[in-house]
Design an enzyme around this catalytic site. Structure first.
Site, PDB file in Angstrom:
ATOM      1  N   ARG A  46       0.841  -1.205   0.000  1.00  0.00           N
ATOM      2  CA  ARG A  46       0.000   0.000   0.000  1.00  0.00           C
ATOM      3  C   ARG A  46       0.870   1.247   0.000  1.00  0.00           C
ATOM      4  O   ARG A  46       0.525   2.265  -0.607  1.00  0.00           O
ATOM      5  CB  ARG A  46      -0.951   0.008   1.204  1.00  0.00           C
ATOM      6  CG  ARG A  46      -1.773   1.293   1.314  1.00  0.00           C
ATOM      7  CD  ARG A  46      -3.015   1.123   2.185  1.00  0.00           C
ATOM      8  NE  ARG A  46      -2.782   0.403   3.400  1.00  0.00           N
ATOM      9  CZ  ARG A  46      -2.252   0.920   4.515  1.00  0.00           C
ATOM     10  NH1 ARG A  46      -1.894   2.189   4.546  1.00  0.00           N
ATOM     11  NH2 ARG A  46      -2.077   0.172   5.586  1.00  0.00           N
ATOM     12  N   TYR A  98     -16.337  16.666 -16.313  1.00  0.00           N
ATOM     13  CA  TYR A  98     -16.795  15.284 -16.287  1.00  0.00           C
ATOM     14  C   TYR A  98     -17.863  15.093 -15.212  1.00  0.00           C
ATOM     15  O   TYR A  98     -17.724  15.579 -14.085  1.00  0.00           O
ATOM     16  CB  TYR A  98     -15.598  14.369 -16.037  1.00  0.00           C
ATOM     17  CG  TYR A  98     -15.961  12.947 -15.711  1.00  0.00           C
ATOM     18  CD1 TYR A  98     -16.814  12.212 -16.529  1.00  0.00           C
ATOM     19  CD2 TYR A  98     -15.447  12.341 -14.572  1.00  0.00           C
ATOM     20  CE1 TYR A  98     -17.143  10.904 -16.216  1.00  0.00           C
ATOM     21  CE2 TYR A  98     -15.772  11.030 -14.255  1.00  0.00           C
ATOM     22  CZ  TYR A  98     -16.623  10.320 -15.074  1.00  0.00           C
ATOM     23  OH  TYR A  98     -16.964   9.037 -14.756  1.00  0.00           O
ATOM     24  N   ASP A 170      -7.063  18.651 -14.973  1.00  0.00           N
ATOM     25  CA  ASP A 170      -7.404  17.344 -15.521  1.00  0.00           C
ATOM     26  C   ASP A 170      -6.945  17.335 -16.975  1.00  0.00           C
ATOM     27  O   ASP A 170      -7.527  17.999 -17.825  1.00  0.00           O
ATOM     28  CB  ASP A 170      -8.919  17.121 -15.408  1.00  0.00           C
ATOM     29  CG  ASP A 170      -9.347  15.744 -15.903  1.00  0.00           C
ATOM     30  OD1 ASP A 170      -8.605  15.133 -16.686  1.00  0.00           O
ATOM     31  OD2 ASP A 170     -10.455  15.302 -15.525  1.00  0.00           O
ATOM     32  N   LYS A 195      -8.037   6.036 -19.655  1.00  0.00           N
ATOM     33  CA  LYS A 195      -8.273   6.529 -21.002  1.00  0.00           C
ATOM     34  C   LYS A 195      -7.011   6.427 -21.863  1.00  0.00           C
ATOM     35  O   LYS A 195      -6.533   5.345 -22.125  1.00  0.00           O
ATOM     36  CB  LYS A 195      -8.811   7.960 -20.928  1.00  0.00           C
ATOM     37  CG  LYS A 195      -9.944   8.147 -19.899  1.00  0.00           C
ATOM     38  CD  LYS A 195     -11.135   7.237 -20.102  1.00  0.00           C
ATOM     39  CE  LYS A 195     -12.370   7.636 -19.296  1.00  0.00           C
ATOM     40  NZ  LYS A 195     -12.238   7.609 -17.850  1.00  0.00           N
TER      41      LYS A 195
END
Length: 379
Positions: A46, A98, A170, A195
């Site tokens: 982690r 978005y 972004d 993406k």
């Protein structure tokens, strides 16, 4: 290194034990220690995993940042940024963004006393008028999703300068191949790595890149403490995708322009929204801020009818009717019913996300086949 070299070699090293050219997938949750607290730099996955670390180093390299971080999704990456803030802090965000980002801002973080103001970023002075001593973050998308608006990153950075305000961008639609926000002054770059970075529609992932090491360490602490990490196998897939990023986005851009020009000449189409067209109101900004114009194209119908958009989307065959974007295959989407359905109808209408709006993610197939498919769907 130049960009095409960076996507393959940037921040990367051959595996030390075997000399493996490819980064191995380290499927381990924990690491042996020589003595309590004495280890090789890895203690628990982690906190850090060698495969994820290789991806994070690559992310920092291609965005020219100090620290890269990889998350289980793009929204997990955004969640990490918002956790830098405190109750009472204010965020100014671009109005066309978005749907998942809007949902997170308004339905999750507003209840923790964060205030969000959504405004058009066409004019940076509008942002300056909204800044108060509680403003701590400006959230930018450029190009925006799905209306392909551009934001002048340098102008936004100038507005925030000297005010203890972070500017986060972004960069999912543009990718670092086309646009590097940190070079333009931004503090944080975010990607839905699902993406274009991954590029093959086979992984869900998110990414952050911090401009400086101190901010990167703050974000890493939140990533570690909150646990929204990307697993080693998915990290490998994104890292593999990045290696062909330049080639793919170059082809996406070529095909995007061909499709946009075709749509602009079609009698059934009203408006085509693509930064590379001279008809785009921010065409000059696109030329100055981006290397090319990408593969995302939106358009509306002259009829203005939702039914025409749905009929069109039901008839495409080379384009696939599906959410998401940025894969090698072409996708078609109806924002009002799919990716942006979480935005209230009145807000969509205010922004211009009409019921006849179609968003295309133009892939890397032969452009002639894509245009033939669109022609068939219009018939």
């Amino acid at each position: 290194m130049n960009f095409n070299t960076k996507v393959i070699h940037g921040g990367q090293h051959h595996e030390s034990a075997t000399g493996s050219v490819n980064v191995p997938v380290f499927l381990t949750s924990t690491f042996a220690q020589k003595s309590p607290g004495v280890h090789s730099g890895y203690e628990y996955s982690r906190a850090a995993n060698p495969t994820r670390q290789a991806l994070e180093d690559s992310l920092a390299s291609i965005e020219n940042g100090a620290r890269g971080l990889a998350f289980g999704s793009g929204l997990a990456a955004i969640d990490c940024v918002l956790k830098l803030l405190n109750p009472g802090d204010e965020v100014i965000a671009v109005d066309d963004l978005y749907g998942g980002t809007y949902r997170m801002f308004t339905r999750l973080f507003e209840k923790y006393q964060l205030k969000f103001t959504f405004v058009s970023f066409d004019d940076a002075s509008k942002i300056a008028d909204l800044i108060t001593d509680k403003t701590k973050l400006i959230w930018v998308e450029t190009p925006t999703n799905p209306l392909m608006k551009l934001v002048d990153i340098k102008a936004v950075v100038e507005v925030a300068k000297g005010k203890d305000i972070l500017v986060a961008v972004d960069n999912t639609f543009a990718t670092p191949y086309l646009q590097r926000p940190i070079d333009l002054g931004a503090d944080i770059v975010m990607h839905s790595a699902t993406k274009y970075l991954g590029g093959h529609s086979d992984v869900i992932a998110g990414a952050l890149v911090a401009k400086d090491a101190e901010l990167g360490e703050k974000l890493h602490f939140i990533q570690f403490a909150s646990g929204g990490i990307l697993g080693p196998h998915d990290s490998y897939l994104v890292l593999r995708g990045i290696k062909t990023l330049a080639l793919r986005v170059q082809r996406h851009s070529e095909n995007g322009m061909a499709v946009a020009q075709y749509l602009e000449s079609h009698p059934a189409v009203d408006k085509v929204i693509y930064p590379g067209l001279e008809s785009h109101p921010q065409y000059e900004l696109a030329k100055s801020q981006m290397k090319d114009f990408g593969g995302m194209v939106s358009f509306t119908f002259k009829s203005g009818k939702k039914e025409d958009a749905i009929k069109f989307l039901e008839k495409v065959r080379v384009f696939t009717l599906a959410e998401s974007l940025g894969g090698v295959e072409s996708l078609a989407n109806h924002p009002a019913l799919m990716t942006h359905a979480s935005i209230p109808a009145e807000k969509r209408a205010e922004l211009g996300i009409t019921d006849d709006l179609v968003r295309l993610s133009v892939g890397i197939e032969d452009a002639e086949d894509l245009i033939a498919d669109l022609e068939r769907a219009f018939s």
